[in-house]
Enzyme design. Structure first.
Site, PDB file in Angstrom:
ATOM      1  N   GLU A 146       0.958  -1.299   0.025  1.00  0.00           N
ATOM      2  CA  GLU A 146       0.031   0.100   0.019  1.00  0.00           C
ATOM      3  C   GLU A 146       1.010   1.247  -0.020  1.00  0.00           C
ATOM      4  O   GLU A 146       1.501   1.473   0.876  1.00  0.00           O
ATOM      5  CB  GLU A 146      -0.781  -0.002   1.177  1.00  0.00           C
ATOM      6  CG  GLU A 146      -1.832   1.178   1.525  1.00  0.00           C
ATOM      7  CD  GLU A 146      -2.438   1.407   2.800  1.00  0.00           C
ATOM      8  OE1 GLU A 146      -3.353   2.235   2.664  1.00  0.00           O
ATOM      9  OE2 GLU A 146      -1.717   0.993   3.706  1.00  0.00           O
ATOM     10  N   ASP A 181      -5.540   2.813  -1.293  1.00  0.00           N
ATOM     11  CA  ASP A 181      -6.202   3.493  -0.379  1.00  0.00           C
ATOM     12  C   ASP A 181      -6.773   4.809  -0.829  1.00  0.00           C
ATOM     13  O   ASP A 181      -5.779   5.723  -1.188  1.00  0.00           O
ATOM     14  CB  ASP A 181      -5.493   3.636   0.926  1.00  0.00           C
ATOM     15  CG  ASP A 181      -5.986   4.378   1.950  1.00  0.00           C
ATOM     16  OD1 ASP A 181      -6.888   5.376   2.127  1.00  0.00           O
ATOM     17  OD2 ASP A 181      -5.976   3.954   3.158  1.00  0.00           O
ATOM     18  N   GLN A 207      -9.154   0.867   0.622  1.00  0.00           N
ATOM     19  CA  GLN A 207      -9.667   1.470   1.769  1.00  0.00           C
ATOM     20  C   GLN A 207     -10.172   3.033   1.622  1.00  0.00           C
ATOM     21  O   GLN A 207      -9.909   3.612   0.596  1.00  0.00           O
ATOM     22  CB  GLN A 207      -8.613   1.471   2.826  1.00  0.00           C
ATOM     23  CG  GLN A 207      -8.280   0.105   3.359  1.00  0.00           C
ATOM     24  CD  GLN A 207      -6.946   0.240   3.997  1.00  0.00           C
ATOM     25  OE1 GLN A 207      -6.116   0.660   3.966  1.00  0.00           O
ATOM     26  NE2 GLN A 207      -6.950  -0.711   5.042  1.00  0.00           N
ATOM     27  N   GLU A 243     -11.066   3.022   7.018  1.00  0.00           N
ATOM     28  CA  GLU A 243      -9.945   3.167   7.774  1.00  0.00           C
ATOM     29  C   GLU A 243      -9.935   4.493   8.246  1.00  0.00           C
ATOM     30  O   GLU A 243      -9.195   5.529   7.802  1.00  0.00           O
ATOM     31  CB  GLU A 243      -8.754   2.544   7.257  1.00  0.00           C
ATOM     32  CG  GLU A 243      -7.350   2.702   8.188  1.00  0.00           C
ATOM     33  CD  GLU A 243      -6.267   2.372   7.569  1.00  0.00           C
ATOM     34  OE1 GLU A 243      -5.649   1.444   8.072  1.00  0.00           O
ATOM     35  OE2 GLU A 243      -6.021   2.682   6.246  1.00  0.00           O
TER      36      GLU A 243
END
Length: 271
Positions: A146, A181, A207, A243
């Site tokens: 990530e 993300d 996310q 998140e």
């Protein structure tokens, strides 16, 4: 169909950690993720999942000495054995929790790292990921990487989507995929829809959080409804991890999630 997973490291912090599973289930979540499981026996976490009918969708490999400032081991020269030991520990938990994917944090570069140092860290990163992806494949798991923005985590080795795609290409394993993300990507480069399209085939998990304050995803710069609609239109069938840090009570801020089956307002805020 968008499936939301509650990140229990950031959400439902009104409760002790082990009680967050029931709080998430009461709010309508069917999946959960969190940073690290290692403070608790896997059997206890398994029981919480089973009691609440929850799916464990993701957690991270051990990050090294977090209190001392380490943020992952995968890219750190000289820490290869510690990385492998952490991988085995993560896979033991993944098997016990029936968790299909684990995330390997890259680690931090030294301050003022020169190009030669960066190259050495990147080589270590690719070598470790090559080993770990094969090992995850043997266990029927997927390894994720990530990009994390440099504002929240200065010096992080992997900050940009283009480097993540190059790393995945160089490792060349079907067991290594991208943890995309939206929060980190928006801070580092924006252009979220087109970036998603460019690398959709590599995405293994998504996310979300609001930008810039990492609160509810409908707060700030993002049009979260349009982004999730676009993700769904691409054919994404995985989980979307929430998140983010709620601005106030977790349940009070879940109105944005009602279209995705979350029953905001039907769970208690107090432990």
């Amino acid at each position: 169909m968008i499936r939301l997973a509650a990140n229990l490291s950031m959400m439902f912090t009104e409760h002790d950690f082990l009680d967050r599973f029931s709080a998430a289930a009461k709010a309508g979540f069917r999946g959960v993720e969190y940073l690290f499981p290692y403070d608790f026996p896997a059997s206890e976490l398994r029981a919480r999942l089973d009691d609440q009918g929850l799916t464990q969708v993701l957690f991270n490999l051990p990050p090294g000495d977090w209190e001392a400032g380490e943020r992952g081991l995968a890219g750190l020269p000289g820490r290869e054995q510690a990385f492998r030991d952490g991988l085995e520990r993560a896979l033991e938990y993944a098997q016990a929790l029936d968790c299909p994917r684990v995330h390997a944090m890259a680690g931090l570069l030294p301050d003022n790292a020169d190009p030669a140092t960066r190259d050495a860290y990147l080589k270590t990163y690719i070598d470790n990921l090559s080993y770990a992806a094969e090992r995850c494949g043997q266990d029927g798991r997927t390894l994720l990487i990530e990009p994390i923005n440099g504002r929240d985590m200065p010096g992080y080795l992997l900050q940009h989507q283009v480097l993540a795609r190059e790393v995945i290409r160089r490792v060349g394993s079907p067991h290594l995929r991208l943890q995309f993300d939206l929060y980190h990507c928006q801070i580092m480069q924006g252009d979220l829809m087109r970036t998603l399209e460019q690398q959709f085939a590599q995405v293994g998990h998504v996310q979300i959080a609001g930008v810039p304050e990492r609160h509810e995803p409908d707060q700030g710069e993002l049009n979260i409804g349009a982004l999730l609609e676009h993700l769904d239109a691409q054919g994404y069938d995985g989980w979307v991890g929430c998140e983010y840090r709620p601005r106030a009570g977790t349940v009070a801020g879940l109105g944005w999630a009602r279209p995705y089956g979350i029953i905001a307002g039907h769970a208690e805020e107090t432990p």
